[in-house]
Each structure stands twice: as C-alpha cells, then as structure tokens.
Design an enzyme around this catalytic site. Structure first.
Site, short mmCIF file in Angstrom:
data_model
loop_
_atom_site.label_atom_id
_atom_site.label_comp_id
_atom_site.label_asym_id
_atom_site.label_seq_id
_atom_site.Cartn_x
_atom_site.Cartn_y
_atom_site.Cartn_z
N SER A 23 -17.60 -50.78 52.65
CA SER A 23 -16.95 -51.33 53.56
C SER A 23 -16.28 -50.96 54.59
O SER A 23 -15.70 -50.70 56.12
CB SER A 23 -16.30 -52.89 53.63
OG SER A 23 -15.08 -53.23 52.80
N ASN A 110 -8.72 -59.83 46.70
CA ASN A 110 -9.53 -61.05 47.12
C ASN A 110 -8.08 -61.96 48.42
O ASN A 110 -9.14 -62.11 49.20
CB ASN A 110 -9.99 -61.83 46.41
CG ASN A 110 -11.09 -61.48 45.75
OD1 ASN A 110 -12.04 -60.13 45.76
ND2 ASN A 110 -11.90 -62.33 44.19
N THR A 155 -28.44 -80.41 92.49
CA THR A 155 -28.71 -80.73 91.20
C THR A 155 -30.47 -81.03 91.00
O THR A 155 -31.16 -80.70 92.27
CB THR A 155 -29.09 -82.68 91.40
OG1 THR A 155 -30.25 -82.99 91.87
CG2 THR A 155 -27.00 -83.17 91.32
N HIS A 156 -30.73 -80.40 89.93
CA HIS A 156 -32.59 -80.17 89.66
C HIS A 156 -32.80 -78.72 91.12
O HIS A 156 -33.39 -78.69 90.99
CB HIS A 156 -33.03 -80.81 90.75
CG HIS A 156 -33.28 -82.23 89.86
ND1 HIS A 156 -33.60 -82.67 88.22
CD2 HIS A 156 -32.33 -83.52 90.19
CE1 HIS A 156 -32.97 -84.38 88.05
NE2 HIS A 156 -32.22 -84.28 89.66
N SER A 277 -30.85 -49.10 91.78
CA SER A 277 -31.68 -48.80 91.25
C SER A 277 -32.37 -47.82 91.34
O SER A 277 -32.22 -46.11 92.47
CB SER A 277 -33.26 -49.97 91.99
OG SER A 277 -34.38 -49.31 91.55
N LYS A 283 -31.80 -51.81 96.43
CA LYS A 283 -31.34 -52.81 96.21
C LYS A 283 -29.70 -52.37 95.38
O LYS A 283 -29.60 -51.62 95.66
CB LYS A 283 -32.15 -52.01 94.42
CG LYS A 283 -33.09 -52.52 94.48
CD LYS A 283 -33.81 -53.84 94.75
CE LYS A 283 -34.41 -54.21 93.15
NZ LYS A 283 -34.26 -55.76 92.49
N ASN A 285 -28.24 -54.78 92.70
CA ASN A 285 -28.22 -55.27 91.19
C ASN A 285 -26.98 -56.48 91.06
O ASN A 285 -25.75 -55.44 91.21
CB ASN A 285 -29.46 -54.82 91.12
CG ASN A 285 -30.34 -54.31 90.33
OD1 ASN A 285 -31.57 -55.18 91.68
ND2 ASN A 285 -31.32 -53.52 90.61
N GLU A 290 -25.85 -60.45 84.67
CA GLU A 290 -27.35 -60.50 84.67
C GLU A 290 -26.50 -59.76 82.91
O GLU A 290 -27.16 -60.62 81.67
CB GLU A 290 -27.93 -59.73 83.83
CG GLU A 290 -28.74 -59.97 86.25
CD GLU A 290 -29.67 -59.33 86.34
OE1 GLU A 290 -29.81 -57.75 86.21
OE2 GLU A 290 -29.70 -59.26 87.97
N1 ARG Z 1 -14.35 -55.28 51.28
C1 ARG Z 1 -14.13 -56.36 50.67
C2 ARG Z 1 -14.20 -57.96 51.37
O1 ARG Z 1 -14.92 -57.64 52.95
C3 ARG Z 1 -13.15 -56.76 49.72
C4 ARG Z 1 -13.28 -57.28 48.62
C5 ARG Z 1 -13.56 -57.17 48.19
N2 ARG Z 1 -13.49 -57.84 46.47
C6 ARG Z 1 -14.15 -57.82 45.37
N3 ARG Z 1 -14.23 -58.86 44.82
N4 ARG Z 1 -15.21 -56.90 45.45
O2 ARG Z 1 -14.91 -59.25 51.35
#
Ligand code: ARG
Length: 464
Positions: A23, A110, A155-156, A277, A283, A285, A290
């Site tokens: 990650s 964790n 309205t509408h 444009s 134009k 815009n 949007e």
């Molecule tokens: N990269 C993990 C997450 O975003 C971190 C926690 C990882 N914990 C584990 N038990 N693998 O959740």
C-alpha cells in the site's frame, strides 16, 4: 522487498503478490500522521517504563529526521517498503539502531493504521470545515448585497412567484449551515484514540492509553480493542457528509449553468472561471460548474464503495480495509477542490440584475398576488383564482403582463379591480409583502442575515 514479517516464511513472496498486497504507493500520504502517532507512542512507552528516556529521545529525534528528510527531498519513499509503517520503522532502525527496534512494542500495524486514518480524517474534517465556512462567508456577502435584487422563483422550472437573489442564495446558505454542523458532529464522535488496541485484543504491556490519547489531542481512548482496529464508521460518515456537500454544490452548479445560459442571462461568469471552445469562437462555457456537478458522482461512488467493502467483514482487522484509503483520499480531495473552486466562481460572477427583474415581471409571477388582491376586495379565494386564471389567458393572447393591461381591460374581466391594483402587484410589493419568517421580504431577510452574521462570527474550525 523490505518486510516486517519474514521470520516465519521459508520462501520469498511472489513479486505480483507483493505488489498486490503493498500500500506504500498511496499510504505514504500518512507519513506525517504515522510519525506523529509513533512519537506519542514512544513518549507513552517511556512514561510507563517500557523503554528508557534515552531510548525515547533517540526515537523522537530519529522520527523527526525521517520526516524532515522526506520533506527536504533527501529521503525517497520507494516501493521497496510494503507500506508507510514499514518505511518509517526500517529507516528508524537504520538511523538509531536497537532503540528503533523497540518502537513497535505493544503496538500492531492494525491499531497503527487505525490511528493514522483517524488523524488524517480528523485533519480533513477541519479542512472541510474551513472551506465550507469560507463558502458561507461569500454567500452571506451575496445575501447582504442583494435584498432588492428581484428575480423569479421557480417550481417545476416554471416561473412561480418573485423572490430576491438574496433569498435564493439564502436557501443554499441553510444547506451549507447543515453541512457544517454535520462535520462538527463527525468530529466529536470520531475523536477517540484507537492506539493501544494492539492487533485486536489489547496488550500485556502496561500502556497508558489515556496519555497517548491526550498527547494526540483526542477526547480519550476508544473502549473496545476489536472495534478500534475494525471501525471505519467515521470515514463512512465523512464520505456521506461529502456526498451531501457535493449534492448541494451540484444543485447550485446546475442553477449557475442555467443562469449563465444565453436564454436566462441572469449572471455572467468571470473569464477566469470560464473556458472556450476549440471550434466555436463565440463560446464561453461554464465548465467549472459542470465539472463540480460531474464530480459529484465520484464522491457518491466512494461512499457506496466503502459501505460495500465494509459490509461483509468479520471482526476484527481484515486486509479488505486497506481499500478504504484510495477512494477516501480521492473523494476528500475532490470535495475540497470543488468547494474552493465553486467559492471563487460565485465570488467573481457578475449579476445581471435588470434581466432578472424583467424575467420576474414576465411569466405572471404576480398572479398569486393579483388573486390575493381580489380576496382583499371581498372575492372568495377560489373565485379569485378562477378570475385571475382567465386574466392570464387574456394576457397570453395579447402578449402582455397583467400590469400592462389598462384599468378598463381589467374591470371588463372583474369589476373589483381599482387603480390600486398596479401598486398591489408590482414586483417590489410582491416580494416585500412576504414578511413571514423565512420569506423573501426585507424584514425577515434582514433578521436571517443578522442571525447568520452572529453564527459566522462565532464559528470555529475544529483543530486538526
Ligand atoms: N496497509 C495496511 C492497511 O492499510 C496496514 C495494516 C496492515 N495490517 C496487517 N495485519 N496486515 O490496512
């Protein structure tokens, strides 16, 4: 590959598995939060005697030096590390040796990632509060300046009754006031510290969770270690608040687009907030409005995605939860960007007040007032409604407004009409006679504007 958990394994992780699992490419955003959390953890570990004060000091300065070096560009975060937590720990050990190996005592990734996410989200709540506040300040100014800028209310999408521009903007003000209070609620509910929950079942070290919570500015520690590592309610709540903010911005954008169209011509967006444009030279815009409208779908998508990710996860931590980050980051970046751009767009737009007034005078927005006029002359409302209906038909045929008819023409339709009809159904009267609380007349609008001013003056953004 620099992993924290090689001991139990006899084979290297397959490269594809490593990449799929990692990650670091996105959670490196958590570097400031991860370091802040680790510093609090080390301070607490020393306070309860798990590490020495000397070890604590080495850890604290090692952590600071990592953050500084990354900021200075002399230390690169690479995919050699699985995640931001591994990156920090490995670099700390490189820098300070054995003391660095003690930082993770009584902690799991964790509860570490649960803390990082909370710190990050808490900071984003503050940031969103600041941006919603800035937008409300622009709205307040527009309200204050446009009490007598008359326009048709719809309205509408059919012209209904006249209002003031101030009143129309005031409707959005109410929406953003609610948005702000939603953010404040989320902040209060989420401001508890999960660190110390361990992997899921706390720890046997004598951690002082109250101290950690205090050091990090939380109201206190979370109360169930399994919930602490598996709760992402606060992300869902914030995404839901963002989805609502975007829904409001999107409705407002839709009106800006209509008002800015050639057909309406109620406003003209500033050149700095418009685009051209490639083929049509004439134009100009409203792309920003949007895009805000369009990006709303992305934010709704993030909310739905996270709700769906969380719905089948048994307690406690599961790797599914790593999916919380990218979509949350994207939705928050999107919402913050949209708030700021939208604010700039409406702060710089020009109002075409005459066009608004002419539009309000056309389209029979004073028909209700004409009926009320007859009621005041003693005609029952249902009969008055019918008479004015016929009058409108007559005007449509003739191609004029009610107040462009002569008194003779009016009397021919109903004898109750007198010279005072013109005053009674003028644009100004139609708006200014509406004086109930929340209506567009000057008096109730002034009261709301005063209340908003007091509200804005007392509004504080929660600390990050
Ligand atoms: N990269 C993990 C997450 O975003 C971190 C926690 C990882 N914990 C584990 N038990 N693998 O959740």
């Amino acid at each position: 590959m620099a992993q924290l958990w090689g001991g139990r394994f006899t084979k290297e992780t397959d490269q594809l598995v490593y990449d799929f699992n990692a990650s670091i490419t996105f959670d490196q955003r958590f570097l400031p939060q991860d370091i802040r959390g680790s510093k609090a953890h080390a301070t607490m570990l020393a306070a309860v005697g798990v590490i020495t004060e000397e070890e604590r000091d080495r850890i604290l300065s090692g952590l600071d030096s990592i953050l500084n070096d990354v900021k200075a560009g002399t230390l690169e975060i690479t995919t050699k590390y699985e995640d931001v937590h591994s990156f920090v720990e490995a670099n700390l050990i490189d820098r300070i040796g054995d003391a660095g190996k003690k930082l993770h005592t009584g902690r799991s990734r964790n509860d570490q990632v649960a803390l990082d996410m909370r710190l990050y989200i808490r900071g984003e709540v503050s940031e969103l509060e600041a941006r919603v506040k800035a937008l409300m300040e622009t709205l307040q100014k527009l309200m204050d300046e446009n009490l007598s800028t008359y326009m048709p209310g719809f309205t509408h999408l059919q012209k209904a009754q006249p209002v003031s521009f101030s009143h129309h903007i005031g409707a959005y003000m109410e929406m953003f006031k609610r948005d702000f209070s939603r953010l404040t609620d989320i902040y209060q509910r989420m401001n508890y510290c999960p660190l110390g929950a361990g992997a899921l079942a706390g720890t046997t070290y004598p951690l002082d969770r109250n101290l950690t919570a205090r050091l990090l500015g939380f109201n206190g520690p979370t109360l169930n270690s399994m919930d602490s590592v598996s709760d992402r309610d606060y992300c869902i709540e914030l995404l839901s608040a963002c989805a609502t903010i975007m829904m409001h911005l999107s409705r407002f954008s839709e009106e800006i687009i209509l008002w800015n169209s050639n057909e309406y011509g109620f406003i003209e967006l500033d050149d700095a907030y418009s685009t051209g444009s490639s083929i049509m030279p004439q134009k100009k815009n409203p792309d920003i409005a949007e895009l805000v409208r369009g990006k709303t779908g992305r934010v709704y998508g993030a909310l739905t995605a996270l709700l769906t990710t969380m719905k089948g996860i048994p307690l406690a931590y599961n790797k599914d939860m790593q999916e919380d980050k990218e979509l949350t980051f994207d939705a928050l970046d999107t919402t913050k960007g949209c708030l700021t751009l939208f604010n700039g767009m409406i702060a710089t737009m020009q109002l075409r007040k005459d066009t608004m007034a002419v539009s309000a005078m056309r389209g029979f927005t004073n028909a209700t007032d004409a009926a009320d006029y007859l009621v005041k002359k003693g005609v029952p409302f249902r009969d008055a409604h019918g008479i004015i209906g016929r009058l409108v038909l007559f005007c449509i045929d003739k191609g004029c407004a009610i107040d462009e008819l002569s008194l003779e023409e009016l009397k021919a339709i109903d004898p109750h009409f007198e010279e005072d009809i013109y005053e009674a159904i003028s644009l100004e009267t139609c708006v200014e006679a509406r004086n109930t609380i929340g209506a567009p007349g000057h008096a109730p609008m002034k009261a709301v504007i005063d209340e908003n001013a007091a509200f804005l003056a007392g509004l504080t953004v929660d600390p990050a």
